[in-house]
Design an enzyme around this catalytic site. Structure first.
Site, mmCIF file in Angstrom:
data_model
loop_
_atom_site.group_PDB
_atom_site.id
_atom_site.type_symbol
_atom_site.label_atom_id
_atom_site.label_comp_id
_atom_site.label_asym_id
_atom_site.label_seq_id
_atom_site.Cartn_x
_atom_site.Cartn_y
_atom_site.Cartn_z
ATOM 1 C CB CYS A 128 42.502 -21.602 -12.171
ATOM 2 S SG CYS A 128 43.811 -22.528 -10.808
ATOM 3 N N GLY A 135 41.332 -16.084 -22.847
ATOM 4 C CA GLY A 135 42.536 -15.062 -22.373
ATOM 5 C C GLY A 135 42.017 -13.950 -21.745
ATOM 6 C CD GLU A 388 44.628 -9.345 -11.568
ATOM 7 O OE1 GLU A 388 44.527 -10.164 -11.037
ATOM 8 O OE2 GLU A 388 43.572 -9.333 -11.449
ATOM 9 C CB THR A 390 46.493 -6.661 -22.445
ATOM 10 O OG1 THR A 390 45.172 -6.295 -23.351
ATOM 11 C CG2 THR A 390 46.451 -8.448 -22.422
HETATM 12 C C1 LIG Z 1 52.877 -14.086 -15.143
HETATM 13 C C2 LIG Z 1 51.635 -14.490 -15.368
HETATM 14 C C3 LIG Z 1 51.117 -14.816 -14.784
HETATM 15 C C4 LIG Z 1 49.423 -14.695 -14.310
HETATM 16 N N1 LIG Z 1 48.948 -15.164 -13.582
HETATM 17 C C5 LIG Z 1 47.277 -14.898 -13.810
HETATM 18 C C6 LIG Z 1 47.002 -15.751 -13.367
HETATM 19 O O1 LIG Z 1 47.357 -16.246 -11.813
HETATM 20 N N2 LIG Z 1 44.925 -16.672 -13.088
HETATM 21 C C7 LIG Z 1 44.978 -16.357 -14.525
HETATM 22 O O2 LIG Z 1 43.738 -17.022 -14.945
HETATM 23 N N3 LIG Z 1 45.712 -15.784 -15.439
HETATM 24 C C8 LIG Z 1 46.806 -15.570 -14.733
HETATM 25 N N4 LIG Z 1 47.070 -15.123 -16.206
HETATM 26 C C9 LIG Z 1 46.600 -14.935 -17.069
HETATM 27 C C10 LIG Z 1 46.500 -13.535 -17.846
HETATM 28 O O3 LIG Z 1 46.189 -12.389 -17.431
HETATM 29 C C11 LIG Z 1 46.158 -13.349 -19.385
HETATM 30 O O4 LIG Z 1 47.920 -13.138 -19.946
HETATM 31 C C12 LIG Z 1 46.172 -12.389 -20.227
HETATM 32 O O5 LIG Z 1 44.783 -12.200 -19.772
HETATM 33 C C13 LIG Z 1 45.955 -11.758 -21.123
HETATM 34 O O6 LIG Z 1 45.376 -13.163 -22.101
HETATM 35 P P1 LIG Z 1 46.510 -13.833 -23.426
HETATM 36 O O7 LIG Z 1 47.590 -14.243 -22.646
HETATM 37 O O8 LIG Z 1 45.942 -15.199 -23.745
HETATM 38 O O9 LIG Z 1 46.717 -12.962 -24.692
HETATM 39 P P2 LIG Z 1 45.436 -13.011 -25.445
HETATM 40 O O10 LIG Z 1 43.522 -12.855 -24.768
HETATM 41 O O11 LIG Z 1 45.388 -14.053 -26.157
HETATM 42 O O12 LIG Z 1 45.872 -11.391 -25.952
HETATM 43 C C14 LIG Z 1 46.507 -11.243 -26.895
HETATM 44 C C15 LIG Z 1 47.020 -9.442 -27.179
HETATM 45 O O13 LIG Z 1 45.955 -9.019 -28.348
HETATM 46 C C16 LIG Z 1 45.469 -8.133 -27.789
HETATM 47 N N5 LIG Z 1 43.664 -8.225 -27.536
HETATM 48 C C17 LIG Z 1 43.037 -9.178 -27.485
HETATM 49 N N6 LIG Z 1 41.703 -8.409 -27.632
HETATM 50 C C18 LIG Z 1 41.590 -7.580 -28.102
HETATM 51 C C19 LIG Z 1 40.880 -7.156 -28.737
HETATM 52 N N7 LIG Z 1 39.893 -7.538 -28.300
HETATM 53 N N8 LIG Z 1 41.231 -6.169 -28.648
HETATM 54 C C20 LIG Z 1 42.262 -4.905 -28.272
HETATM 55 N N9 LIG Z 1 43.487 -6.261 -28.074
HETATM 56 C C21 LIG Z 1 42.829 -7.319 -28.279
HETATM 57 C C22 LIG Z 1 45.882 -8.426 -25.994
HETATM 58 O O14 LIG Z 1 45.293 -7.125 -25.600
HETATM 59 C C23 LIG Z 1 47.273 -9.044 -26.317
HETATM 60 O O15 LIG Z 1 47.891 -7.941 -26.889
HETATM 61 C C24 LIG Z 1 49.249 -14.740 -16.181
HETATM 62 C C25 LIG Z 1 49.540 -14.408 -17.059
HETATM 63 C C26 LIG Z 1 50.503 -13.982 -16.995
HETATM 64 C C27 LIG Z 1 52.254 -13.594 -18.036
#
Ligand SMILES: Cc1cc2nc3c(=O)[nH]c(=O)nc-3n(C[C@H](O)[C@H](O)[C@H](O)COP(=O)(O)OP(=O)(O)OC[C@H]3O[C@@H](n4cnc5c(N)ncnc54)[C@H](O)[C@@H]3O)c2cc1C
Length: 408
Positions: A128, A135, A388, A390
């Site tokens: 977690c 994110g 892991e 984006t």
């Molecule tokens: C099915 C699933 C399983 C998961 N499992 C785990 C888990 O076990 N443990 C855990 O800790 N997390 C987990 N995650 C979380 C996952 O790692 C995050 O969803 C991911 O890191 C993206 O974070 P966010 O969803 O908050 O998107 P955001 O960070 O809000 O990003 C939204 C968009 O903005 C873009 N963006 C953000 N910042 C920038 C930048 N600086 N430059 C360019 N583009 C940018 C992103 O690329 C994306 O397209 C999981 C997610 C999912 C959907």
């Protein structure tokens, strides 16, 4: 150090064939059902435990394979079977890597077996890190860990989200802020043991794909864990924080934090999962294109279809090579001077999205239905460019590494 090789040795081929058999005979036939149910496929995990695939021994054997090919080979085969079920099987391994990367020998020996349980009573684990407002931007993390010196306990408060196996796990590995002044350098990882009061599952997410894998919020409300649950121990944490404070004063060389160490070790493995899904969809599309006839001939007789399949296979093979290289580098301690780990995850995940979309197209109307597996594979593939890190974050890591510039 093991030489880089593109050829599996005889022992690895044997393991690959065994995993492929399990993926073909047990995972693939169960895929549609668990995708519809949107539930953790406990009976399949138990089957995997019975044959030894869901176990610390198996995972450690692949993880410590000096060629670096053990984990990518295993991931590719299991995810070839089905991504949602395979994630339910290997999700525990992602949490175990958090302990292997940051824990002491004693912590590894105590907690990893409890993550898996045993054949008659299988358990899962969760890692977690992500939060509603943290994110991609891990430095915005708010979950706090405060040390209660009198009791030698840490007190955790906060909300985690998107946790694979969150709330249903026997053991949760939680990343929390111990020094808010230090941003992401002030984070540490904690074990939350089974049945610890104050830890509860929040919302369970209904997802687009990998629906057999459980994803949920984890609420931490005054969760007290013993001092021994701090991964790596207090002394090491204090030393690390002192170094980070010195560096911050001196104007800032970057220091790896606990969560980043976990992500670095697991990125090529995620690339391998994507290769598995891409290969599965490609194989279905190739078979279909050879048998489906239109205009009096198989559709593969048209270059428009055949060339797509040629591109799909080329990209899958290229993705696998990037993944194998990065995995070999990680196991052999080679520095990622061009962010090769991120490169492998970026290319493999984008390939999976593209290839599964092409597979849907090649199957025409059938590709758009749940009668054929490529529709599910296409939905599943969308996760690889998100979790892991984006694709955008992978590009950021690569560009910063190549340029040495603080690109935003
Ligand atoms: C099915 C699933 C399983 C998961 N499992 C785990 C888990 O076990 N443990 C855990 O800790 N997390 C987990 N995650 C979380 C996952 O790692 C995050 O969803 C991911 O890191 C993206 O974070 P966010 O969803 O908050 O998107 P955001 O960070 O809000 O990003 C939204 C968009 O903005 C873009 N963006 C953000 N910042 C920038 C930048 N600086 N430059 C360019 N583009 C940018 C992103 O690329 C994306 O397209 C999981 C997610 C999912 C959907």
């Amino acid at each position: 150090m093991a030489e880089f090789t593109m050829e599996l040795n005889d022992e690895q081929k044997e393991v690959r064939d065994w995993l492929h058999g399990f993926a073909a005979d047990v995972i693939r036939p169960a895929a549609a059902e668990w995708d519809e149910r949107e539930e953790t496929p406990w009976p399949v995990i138990q089957e995997a435990a019975k044959v030894g695939i869901y176990s610390l021994d198996f995972y450690a054997q692949q993880y410590f394979d000096a060629t670096g090919l053990g984990i990518p080979m295993a991931m590719e085969e299991l995810f070839w079977g089905d991504a949602g079920i395979a994630l339910s099987i290997v999700g525990t391994g992602l949490a175990a890597v958090g302990v292997l990367a940051n824990g002491t020998e004693e912590q590894i020996g105590t907690w990893i077996p409890q993550m898996y349980g045993d054949v008659n009573d299988v358990k899962v684990a969760a890692f977690c890190s992500s939060e509603p407002d943290a994110g991609s931007d891990v430095s915005s993390m708010r979950t706090r860990a405060v040390y209660d010196e009198a009791k030698d306990e840490w007190v955790l408060n906060g909300t985690k989200t998107w946790a694979t196996n969150g709330g249903i796990a026997n053991v949760h590995v939680v990343v929390a802020v111990v020094d808010p002044e230090l941003g992401s350098k002030g984070h540490a990882s904690f074990i939350v043991p089974p049945n610890t009061p104050g830890l509860a599952q929040g919302q369970k997410f209904k997802k687009h794909g990998i629906r057999a894998s459980h994803t949920a919020e984890v609420i931490l409300d005054n969760v007290r864990v013993p001092g021994s649950c701090l991964l790596g121990g207090k002394e090491k944490l204090d030393e690390r924080l002192a170094r980070a404070r010195e560096r911050a004063k001196a104007g800032g060389e970057r220091v790896k934090n606990a969560a980043m160490a976990t992500f670095e070790a697991s990125r090529p493995a995620v690339g391998a999962m994507a290769v598995g899904t891409a290969r599965a969809a490609y194989e279905v599309a190739l078979d279909y294109a050879k048998t489906r006839e239109q205009f009096g001939r198989p559709i593969i007789d048209n270059q428009g279809v055949a060339f797509q399949l040629a591109d799909m296979r080329t990209q899958i093979d290229a993705a696998r090579l990037l993944v194998w290289r990065a995995s070999w580098m990680a196991v052999n301690g080679k520095p990622f001077t061009a962010a090769e780990g991120s490169m492998s995850k970026l290319f493999a995940s984008e390939t999976a999205k593209k290839v599964t979309a092409q597979a849907v197209q090649i199957l025409g109307g059938n590709g758009y239905t749940r009668e054929y597996p490529v529709e599910r594979m296409h939905r599943d593939a969308a996760i690889y460019t998100i979790f892991e890190g984006t694709s955008e974050i992978q590009r950021l890591v690569i560009a910063r590494t190549l340029s040495g510039m603080p690109i935003r």
